[in-house]
Motif scaffolding. Structure first.
Motif, PDB file in Angstrom:
ATOM      1  N   HIS A   4       9.002  -8.740  -2.361  1.00  0.00           N
ATOM      2  CA  HIS A   4       8.462  -7.575  -1.673  1.00  0.00           C
ATOM      3  C   HIS A   4       6.957  -7.746  -1.486  1.00  0.00           C
ATOM      4  O   HIS A   4       6.244  -8.090  -2.407  1.00  0.00           O
ATOM      5  CB  HIS A   4       8.740  -6.314  -2.480  1.00  0.00           C
ATOM      6  N   THR A   5       6.500  -7.542  -0.277  1.00  0.00           N
ATOM      7  CA  THR A   5       5.061  -7.564  -0.015  1.00  0.00           C
ATOM      8  C   THR A   5       4.680  -6.230   0.579  1.00  0.00           C
ATOM      9  O   THR A   5       5.408  -5.681   1.402  1.00  0.00           O
ATOM     10  CB  THR A   5       4.674  -8.697   0.958  1.00  0.00           C
ATOM     11  N   SER A   6       3.563  -5.694   0.154  1.00  0.00           N
ATOM     12  CA  SER A   6       3.143  -4.411   0.701  1.00  0.00           C
ATOM     13  C   SER A   6       2.200  -4.642   1.873  1.00  0.00           C
ATOM     14  O   SER A   6       1.490  -5.639   1.928  1.00  0.00           O
ATOM     15  CB  SER A   6       2.477  -3.551  -0.375  1.00  0.00           C
ATOM     16  N   ILE A   7       2.235  -3.723   2.803  1.00  0.00           N
ATOM     17  CA  ILE A   7       1.358  -3.774   3.965  1.00  0.00           C
ATOM     18  C   ILE A   7       0.329  -2.672   3.796  1.00  0.00           C
ATOM     19  O   ILE A   7       0.688  -1.518   3.531  1.00  0.00           O
ATOM     20  CB  ILE A   7       2.158  -3.563   5.263  1.00  0.00           C
ATOM     21  N   SER A   8      -0.936  -3.028   3.917  1.00  0.00           N
ATOM     22  CA  SER A   8      -1.983  -2.015   3.836  1.00  0.00           C
ATOM     23  C   SER A   8      -3.017  -2.261   4.931  1.00  0.00           C
ATOM     24  O   SER A   8      -3.181  -3.375   5.408  1.00  0.00           O
ATOM     25  CB  SER A   8      -2.642  -2.013   2.456  1.00  0.00           C
ATOM     26  N   VAL A   9      -3.685  -1.170   5.317  1.00  0.00           N
ATOM     27  CA  VAL A   9      -4.679  -1.222   6.387  1.00  0.00           C
ATOM     28  C   VAL A   9      -5.642  -0.047   6.194  1.00  0.00           C
ATOM     29  O   VAL A   9      -5.274   0.957   5.594  1.00  0.00           O
ATOM     30  CB  VAL A   9      -3.985  -1.195   7.777  1.00  0.00           C
ATOM     31  N   VAL A  10      -6.859  -0.190   6.680  1.00  0.00           N
ATOM     32  CA  VAL A  10      -7.869   0.853   6.480  1.00  0.00           C
ATOM     33  C   VAL A  10      -8.030   1.737   7.716  1.00  0.00           C
ATOM     34  O   VAL A  10      -7.646   1.364   8.826  1.00  0.00           O
ATOM     35  CB  VAL A  10      -9.246   0.253   6.078  1.00  0.00           C
ATOM     36  N   THR A  11      -8.616   2.895   7.501  1.00  0.00           N
ATOM     37  CA  THR A  11      -8.930   3.851   8.563  1.00  0.00           C
ATOM     38  C   THR A  11      -9.630   3.146   9.733  1.00  0.00           C
ATOM     39  O   THR A  11     -10.501   2.315   9.527  1.00  0.00           O
ATOM     40  CB  THR A  11      -9.867   4.948   8.007  1.00  0.00           C
ATOM     41  N   GLY A  12      -9.197   3.487  10.939  1.00  0.00           N
ATOM     42  CA  GLY A  12      -9.842   2.981  12.148  1.00  0.00           C
ATOM     43  C   GLY A  12      -9.180   1.766  12.764  1.00  0.00           C
ATOM     44  O   GLY A  12      -9.371   1.496  13.943  1.00  0.00           O
ATOM     45  N   LEU A  13      -8.391   1.023  11.985  1.00  0.00           N
ATOM     46  CA  LEU A  13      -7.701  -0.146  12.525  1.00  0.00           C
ATOM     47  C   LEU A  13      -6.360   0.271  13.124  1.00  0.00           C
ATOM     48  O   LEU A  13      -5.816   1.318  12.773  1.00  0.00           O
ATOM     49  CB  LEU A  13      -7.480  -1.182  11.428  1.00  0.00           C
ATOM     50  N   PRO A  14      -5.791  -0.541  14.022  1.00  0.00           N
ATOM     51  CA  PRO A  14      -4.483  -0.202  14.584  1.00  0.00           C
ATOM     52  C   PRO A  14      -3.385  -0.328  13.527  1.00  0.00           C
ATOM     53  O   PRO A  14      -3.408  -1.238  12.695  1.00  0.00           O
ATOM     54  CB  PRO A  14      -4.279  -1.222  15.698  1.00  0.00           C
ATOM     55  N   LEU A  45     -12.811  11.024   5.240  1.00  0.00           N
ATOM     56  CA  LEU A  45     -13.224   9.771   4.592  1.00  0.00           C
ATOM     57  C   LEU A  45     -12.376   8.599   5.055  1.00  0.00           C
ATOM     58  O   LEU A  45     -11.190   8.759   5.350  1.00  0.00           O
ATOM     59  CB  LEU A  45     -13.096   9.894   3.063  1.00  0.00           C
ATOM     60  N   LYS A  46     -12.998   7.413   5.105  1.00  0.00           N
ATOM     61  CA  LYS A  46     -12.237   6.187   5.365  1.00  0.00           C
ATOM     62  C   LYS A  46     -11.408   5.889   4.121  1.00  0.00           C
ATOM     63  O   LYS A  46     -11.917   5.982   3.008  1.00  0.00           O
ATOM     64  CB  LYS A  46     -13.175   5.014   5.636  1.00  0.00           C
ATOM     65  N   VAL A  47     -10.144   5.589   4.322  1.00  0.00           N
ATOM     66  CA  VAL A  47      -9.263   5.275   3.201  1.00  0.00           C
ATOM     67  C   VAL A  47      -8.425   4.051   3.525  1.00  0.00           C
ATOM     68  O   VAL A  47      -8.333   3.630   4.678  1.00  0.00           O
ATOM     69  CB  VAL A  47      -8.321   6.455   2.854  1.00  0.00           C
ATOM     70  N   LYS A  48      -7.806   3.508   2.522  1.00  0.00           N
ATOM     71  CA  LYS A  48      -6.847   2.425   2.691  1.00  0.00           C
ATOM     72  C   LYS A  48      -5.456   3.058   2.670  1.00  0.00           C
ATOM     73  O   LYS A  48      -5.178   3.912   1.834  1.00  0.00           O
ATOM     74  CB  LYS A  48      -6.994   1.421   1.551  1.00  0.00           C
ATOM     75  N   TRP A  49      -4.611   2.656   3.615  1.00  0.00           N
ATOM     76  CA  TRP A  49      -3.257   3.164   3.727  1.00  0.00           C
ATOM     77  C   TRP A  49      -2.260   2.085   3.341  1.00  0.00           C
ATOM     78  O   TRP A  49      -2.464   0.910   3.637  1.00  0.00           O
ATOM     79  CB  TRP A  49      -2.975   3.617   5.163  1.00  0.00           C
ATOM     80  N   ARG A  50      -1.159   2.499   2.708  1.00  0.00           N
ATOM     81  CA  ARG A  50      -0.105   1.573   2.286  1.00  0.00           C
ATOM     82  C   ARG A  50       1.216   2.039   2.901  1.00  0.00           C
ATOM     83  O   ARG A  50       1.556   3.232   2.831  1.00  0.00           O
ATOM     84  CB  ARG A  50      -0.008   1.592   0.758  1.00  0.00           C
ATOM     85  N   LEU A  51       1.945   1.101   3.491  1.00  0.00           N
ATOM     86  CA  LEU A  51       3.238   1.436   4.089  1.00  0.00           C
ATOM     87  C   LEU A  51       4.274   1.693   2.995  1.00  0.00           C
ATOM     88  O   LEU A  51       4.503   0.845   2.147  1.00  0.00           O
ATOM     89  CB  LEU A  51       3.712   0.290   4.997  1.00  0.00           C
ATOM     90  N   LEU A  52       4.876   2.891   3.029  1.00  0.00           N
ATOM     91  CA  LEU A  52       5.925   3.221   2.068  1.00  0.00           C
ATOM     92  C   LEU A  52       7.298   2.897   2.615  1.00  0.00           C
ATOM     93  O   LEU A  52       8.154   2.378   1.909  1.00  0.00           O
ATOM     94  CB  LEU A  52       5.893   4.727   1.726  1.00  0.00           C
TER      95      LEU A  52
END
Length: 55
Positions: A4-14, A45-52
């Motif tokens: 399992h690999t998690s996908i994460s991305v920060v505010t403002g990116l596609p 605030l800018k945050v990091k998002w993780r795909l659930l």
């Protein structure tokens, strides 16, 4: 078996994949985000998002 690999991305990116995303940090929220949409901020605030869960 594929690990399992998690996908994460920060505010403002596609958004790289449609699904339910969770903000990471002290205060958490979840929201549905469509692939290609700009990742939102959280409480201004800018945050990091993780795909659930992919949709």
């Amino acid at each position: 078996m594929i690990p399992h690999t998690s996908i994460s991305v920060v505010t403002g990116l596609p958004c790289p994949e449609s699904g339910i995303w969770e903000s990471m940090g002290n205060f958490k929220t979840t929201c549905p985000i469509m692939k290609g949409s700009k990742m939102p901020d959280y409480c201004g605030l800018k945050v990091k998002w993780r795909l659930l869960r992919s949709s």
